[in-house]
Write an enzyme that holds these catalytic residues in place. Structure first.
Site, PDB file in Angstrom:
ATOM      1  N   THR A  55      13.911  -9.192 -11.722  1.00 45.51           N
ATOM      2  CA  THR A  55      15.111  -8.342 -11.619  1.00 45.51           C
ATOM      3  C   THR A  55      16.257  -9.065 -10.928  1.00 45.51           C
ATOM      4  OG1 THR A  55      14.121  -7.387  -9.657  1.00 45.51           O
ATOM      5  CG2 THR A  55      13.875  -6.162 -11.708  1.00 45.51           C
ATOM      6  N   GLN A  66       0.781  -1.238   0.000  1.00 45.89           N
ATOM      7  CA  GLN A  66       0.000   0.000   0.000  1.00 45.89           C
ATOM      8  C   GLN A  66       0.815   1.292   0.000  1.00 45.89           C
ATOM      9  OE1 GLN A  66      -3.480   2.317   2.552  1.00 45.89           O
ATOM     10  NE2 GLN A  66      -3.129   0.198   3.055  1.00 45.89           N
ATOM     11  N   GLU A  85       1.425  -1.523   8.259  1.00 46.25           N
ATOM     12  CA  GLU A  85       0.589  -0.434   8.769  1.00 46.25           C
ATOM     13  C   GLU A  85       0.508  -0.331  10.302  1.00 46.25           C
ATOM     14  OE1 GLU A  85      -1.455   2.062   7.231  1.00 46.25           O
ATOM     15  OE2 GLU A  85      -1.616   2.593   9.334  1.00 46.25           O
ATOM     16  N   LEU A  88       8.911  -8.344 -14.644  1.00 43.04           N
ATOM     17  CA  LEU A  88      10.362  -8.380 -14.812  1.00 43.04           C
ATOM     18  C   LEU A  88      10.979  -9.103 -13.625  1.00 43.04           C
ATOM     19  CD1 LEU A  88      12.244  -7.041 -16.928  1.00 43.04           C
ATOM     20  CD2 LEU A  88      12.509  -5.137 -15.322  1.00 43.04           C
ATOM     21  N   ASP A 116       0.621   3.542   6.080  1.00 42.64           N
ATOM     22  CA  ASP A 116       0.822   3.232   4.663  1.00 42.64           C
ATOM     23  C   ASP A 116       0.556   4.422   3.741  1.00 42.64           C
ATOM     24  OD1 ASP A 116       1.660   0.647   5.012  1.00 42.64           O
ATOM     25  OD2 ASP A 116      -0.315  -0.236   4.812  1.00 42.64           O
ATOM     26  N   GLN A 121     -16.723  24.708  21.000  1.00 45.17           N
ATOM     27  CA  GLN A 121     -15.664  25.694  20.834  1.00 45.17           C
ATOM     28  C   GLN A 121     -16.000  26.904  21.680  1.00 45.17           C
ATOM     29  OE1 GLN A 121     -15.259  26.384  16.730  1.00 45.17           O
ATOM     30  NE2 GLN A 121     -13.024  26.391  16.771  1.00 45.17           N
ATOM     31  N   GLY A 128      -7.609  19.001  20.893  1.00 45.34           N
ATOM     32  CA  GLY A 128      -7.182  20.332  20.473  1.00 45.34           C
ATOM     33  C   GLY A 128      -7.691  21.333  21.489  1.00 45.34           C
ATOM     34  N   GLY A 129      -7.882  22.562  21.030  1.00 43.21           N
ATOM     35  CA  GLY A 129      -8.315  23.600  21.947  1.00 43.21           C
ATOM     36  C   GLY A 129      -9.800  23.540  22.285  1.00 43.21           C
ATOM     37  N   LYS A 133      11.213  -5.071   9.041  1.00 43.32           N
ATOM     38  CA  LYS A 133      10.136  -4.916   8.058  1.00 43.32           C
ATOM     39  C   LYS A 133       8.917  -4.382   8.809  1.00 43.32           C
ATOM     40  CE  LYS A 133      11.549  -8.450   4.832  1.00 43.32           C
ATOM     41  NZ  LYS A 133      11.242  -9.694   4.144  1.00 43.32           N
ATOM     42  N   ASN A 179       9.448   0.297  -2.165  1.00 42.98           N
ATOM     43  CA  ASN A 179       9.214   0.089  -0.726  1.00 42.98           C
ATOM     44  C   ASN A 179       9.434  -1.372  -0.354  1.00 42.98           C
ATOM     45  OD1 ASN A 179       6.694  -0.618  -2.002  1.00 42.98           O
ATOM     46  ND2 ASN A 179       5.661  -0.462  -0.028  1.00 42.98           N
ATOM     47  N   PHE A 180      10.601  -1.886  -0.773  1.00 44.49           N
ATOM     48  CA  PHE A 180      10.983  -3.242  -0.379  1.00 44.49           C
ATOM     49  C   PHE A 180      11.471  -3.246   1.065  1.00 44.49           C
ATOM     50  CE2 PHE A 180      11.918  -3.585  -5.054  1.00 44.49           C
ATOM     51  CZ  PHE A 180      10.837  -4.412  -5.322  1.00 44.49           C
TER      52      PHE A 180
HETATM   53  N1  COA Z   1      12.014  -9.734  -9.360  1.00 42.70           N
HETATM   54  C1  COA Z   1      12.788 -10.434  -8.519  1.00 42.70           C
HETATM   55  N2  COA Z   1      12.759 -10.314  -7.180  1.00 42.70           N
HETATM   56  C2  COA Z   1      11.896  -9.428  -6.670  1.00 42.70           C
HETATM   57  C3  COA Z   1      11.062  -8.634  -7.478  1.00 42.70           C
HETATM   58  C4  COA Z   1      11.147  -8.815  -8.884  1.00 42.70           C
HETATM   59  N3  COA Z   1      10.392  -8.119  -9.730  1.00 42.70           N
HETATM   60  N4  COA Z   1      10.316  -7.847  -6.684  1.00 42.70           N
HETATM   61  C5  COA Z   1      10.667  -8.124  -5.412  1.00 42.70           C
HETATM   62  N5  COA Z   1      11.626  -9.069  -5.392  1.00 42.70           N
HETATM   63  C6  COA Z   1      12.286  -9.663  -4.223  1.00 42.70           C
HETATM   64  C7  COA Z   1      13.104  -8.671  -3.442  1.00 42.70           C
HETATM   65  O1  COA Z   1      14.329  -8.424  -4.095  1.00 42.70           O
HETATM   66  C8  COA Z   1      13.263  -9.416  -2.125  1.00 42.70           C
HETATM   67  O2  COA Z   1      14.291 -10.370  -2.244  1.00 42.70           O
HETATM   68  P1  COA Z   1      15.407 -10.660  -1.110  1.00 42.70           P
HETATM   69  O3  COA Z   1      14.755 -10.479   0.209  1.00 42.70           O
HETATM   70  O4  COA Z   1      15.787 -12.065  -1.430  1.00 42.70           O
HETATM   71  O5  COA Z   1      16.508  -9.707  -1.307  1.00 42.70           O
HETATM   72  C9  COA Z   1      11.954 -10.207  -2.019  1.00 42.70           C
HETATM   73  O6  COA Z   1      11.319 -10.071  -3.281  1.00 42.70           O
HETATM   74  C10 COA Z   1      11.038  -9.771  -0.905  1.00 42.70           C
HETATM   75  O7  COA Z   1      10.874  -8.378  -0.847  1.00 42.70           O
HETATM   76  P2  COA Z   1      10.355  -7.677   0.490  1.00 42.70           P
HETATM   77  O8  COA Z   1      10.057  -6.262   0.189  1.00 42.70           O
HETATM   78  O9  COA Z   1      11.318  -7.887   1.618  1.00 42.70           O
HETATM   79  O10 COA Z   1       8.962  -8.422   0.720  1.00 42.70           O
HETATM   80  P3  COA Z   1       8.280  -9.070   2.014  1.00 42.70           P
HETATM   81  O11 COA Z   1       6.996  -9.602   1.522  1.00 42.70           O
HETATM   82  O12 COA Z   1       9.167  -9.986   2.742  1.00 42.70           O
HETATM   83  O13 COA Z   1       8.003  -7.806   2.984  1.00 42.70           O
HETATM   84  C11 COA Z   1       7.119  -5.670   3.565  1.00 42.70           C
HETATM   85  C12 COA Z   1       6.925  -6.946   2.761  1.00 42.70           C
HETATM   86  C13 COA Z   1       6.027  -4.685   3.173  1.00 42.70           C
HETATM   87  C14 COA Z   1       7.015  -5.967   5.060  1.00 42.70           C
HETATM   88  C15 COA Z   1       8.510  -5.083   3.243  1.00 42.70           C
HETATM   89  O14 COA Z   1       8.604  -4.899   1.871  1.00 42.70           O
HETATM   90  C16 COA Z   1       8.811  -3.775   3.943  1.00 42.70           C
HETATM   91  O15 COA Z   1       9.090  -3.707   5.149  1.00 42.70           O
HETATM   92  N6  COA Z   1       8.784  -2.664   3.180  1.00 42.70           N
HETATM   93  C17 COA Z   1       9.150  -1.366   3.664  1.00 42.70           C
HETATM   94  C18 COA Z   1       8.080  -0.774   4.489  1.00 42.70           C
HETATM   95  C19 COA Z   1       6.757  -0.742   3.790  1.00 42.70           C
HETATM   96  O16 COA Z   1       6.603  -0.157   2.747  1.00 42.70           O
HETATM   97  N7  COA Z   1       5.753  -1.326   4.436  1.00 42.70           N
HETATM   98  C20 COA Z   1       4.389  -1.136   4.093  1.00 42.70           C
HETATM   99  C21 COA Z   1       3.903  -1.849   2.983  1.00 42.70           C
HETATM  100  S1  COA Z   1       2.233  -1.304   2.754  1.00 42.70           S
END
Ligand code: COA
Length: 419
Positions: free
Chosen positions: A74, A17, A140, A72, A172, A276, A251-252, A137, A96-97
């Site tokens: 990556t 999100q 919300e 993709l 979020d 108020q 608030g006030g 990690k 936001n990984f």
């Molecule tokens: N191709 C290949 N790999 C991909 C990819 C793609 N297109 N997109 C994502 N990935 C991989 C990432 O590189 C990562 O790999 P690694 O951990 O082996 O290096 C893996 O997917 C998982 O990514 P991650 O973001 O850690 O996902 P998660 O599901 O474990 O965690 C969150 C989810 C939201 C908790 C975490 O992303 C986070 O804390 N984000 C930052 C805060 C945030 O935005 N939170 C709110 C979300 S609403």
């Protein structure tokens, strides 16, 4: 239609999100937002909380409109090469990984700058760089607890006491909105310096920014030992931390959620009523209590505070034969700040919100049309047209062709599952 952000190319490497809310907003205002998703699965919200089998969930469609989708991998060399090409040709990359994921993929900030010194890299993380919890990690409700919202929301005594999270996405979407401001600031900065920069917003910080008034109260409490506008004052004692104040305004002006006609069966038959200082005389007139205007027990906020709950009880008594809408229609004539407590159902069908574009109907290739929340920001020269969210990989071939790949190269990437 004027689209002020047209021409800005954004790599949307976001999920769930916080990130998607940011890039969706930029897409509404004209940016070309390409969502990069993992082949085969895509953003996890496509399948989370589905209401129709095998169709993108509303969780996804409501946060990813006006975007294109490119699949993709990556982590594969071919996928990495495509992303590198995109970085060279784009203005902004939003991600936001979890902490360190982008670095592990090989896209450190140093590498991104090598590829494109004008690139703006925008990140959401749970905690800020260098914070002792920077490795965590965060979702919300975790952010609401980390940023001070939970400790200051809820009831301070009784069975229901304890920190409470809000249903509003303070962690979020709120963080995404902060990030959008950061991106646009960096973009304007780039026009002056010619250089990109890294923009980061921690969810903890974004929540804390919204809890600024609670930090204010902590500083006042430290100095005075009590907080006059909280329901604990003056009959209960304060500790050394800002207490939870139930439905108090904070608030006030004191306020409370008050029952209206039908509350016994309708969970939202309530209004929020504020008292108020300057609205006191009109309140007395509206309630048919003109004598309160000159009664020393009621004349000033200080005099009212010790028996504020009795005053709210009297107002509730006045409300008991009025629906929330009837009550507000009376109170608005006296210029009293108030509102019905609206349910999600009422908001969804609200004529004014539909007319203003705050609630909009959007077409979708597989689910048909659906209603969603439109832009809360209104412009005189821009009315965002909200389009349906993309299917997974819907624009993969189109985007690859734009990047200069030919048909054979694109087919090879499909065969190797790089896209
Ligand atoms: N191709 C290949 N790999 C991909 C990819 C793609 N297109 N997109 C994502 N990935 C991989 C990432 O590189 C990562 O790999 P690694 O951990 O082996 O290096 C893996 O997917 C998982 O990514 P991650 O973001 O850690 O996902 P998660 O599901 O474990 O965690 C969150 C989810 C939201 C908790 C975490 O992303 C986070 O804390 N984000 C930052 C805060 C945030 O935005 N939170 C709110 C979300 S609403």
């Amino acid at each position: 239609m004027n689209k002020p952000l047209a021409g800005i190319k954004i790599i949307d490497f976001t999920h769930v999100q916080a990130g998607p809310a940011c890039t969706q907003l930029l897409a509404w205002f004209g940016a070309d937002v390409i969502k990069v998703e993992r082949p085969g699965s895509g953003d996890v919200t496509r399948t989370q909380l589905r209401d129709i089998p095998n169709v993108d969930a509303l969780y996804f469609t409501m946060l990813n409109s006006n975007k294109r989708s490119l699949t993709l991998d990556t982590k594969q060399p071919e996928g990495k090469a495509v992303l590198e090409k995109m970085i060279k040709e784009s203005d902004v990359m939003v991600e936001n990984f979890g902490p360190g994921a982008l670095d592990r993929m090989g896209f450190t900030w140093e590498r991104i700058q090598e590829l494109n010194p004008k690139m703006i890299l925008a990140s959401v993380k749970g905690f800020s760089d260098g914070h002792e919890y920077e490795d965590l990690k965060v979702y919300e409700n975790v952010a609401q607890c980390a940023g001070g919202a939970a400790s200051t929301t809820g009831w301070w005594k009784g069975d229901q006491s304890g920190p409470l999270v809000s249903s509003a996405a303070l962690g979020d979407t709120n963080t995404g909105m902060h990030l959008a401001i950061g991106i646009l600031t960096a973009y304007i900065g780039r026009q002056q310096t010619g250089k990109g920069q890294k923009v980061a917003v921690a969810m903890q910080d974004a929540v804390l920014n919204l809890c600024r008034v609670k930090m204010r109260d902590q500083l006042r409490l430290d100095k005075m030992g009590f907080l006059e506008e909280y329901p604990q004052y003056p009959h209960e004692s304060f500790s050394d931390v800002v207490p939870r104040g139930g439905n108090a305004g904070g608030g006030g002006q004191p306020g409370w959620v008050l029952k209206c006609k039908g509350w016994e069966t309708d969970p939202n038959a309530y209004i929020y009523f504020t008292i108020q200082g300057q609205a006191w005389a009109p309140i007395c007139d509206a309630l048919g209590k003109p004598e309160w205007k000159t009664d020393p027990l009621y004349m000033t906020p200080k005099a009212r505070q010790p028996h504020i709950t009795d005053i709210f009880a009297t107002i509730e008594n006045w409300l008991k034969d009025k629906t929330k809408f009837e009550a507000v229609n009376i109170l608005r004539k006296f210029d009293i700040p108030c509102s019905p407590v609206f349910s999600m159902k009422e908001l969804l069908h609200d004529k004014s919100l539909r007319a203003s574009g705050s609630i909009v109907e959007v077409p979708h290739k597989e689910r048909g049309s659906y209603w969603t929340v439109g832009s809360p920001i209104k412009f005189s020269d821009l009315k965002p047209v909200i389009t349906g969210s993309p299917l997974l990989g819907e624009h993969t071939d189109e985007v690859l062709a734009e990047l200069g790949y030919n048909k054979e190269q694109i087919a090879a990437m499909h065969a190797s599952k790089a896209v």
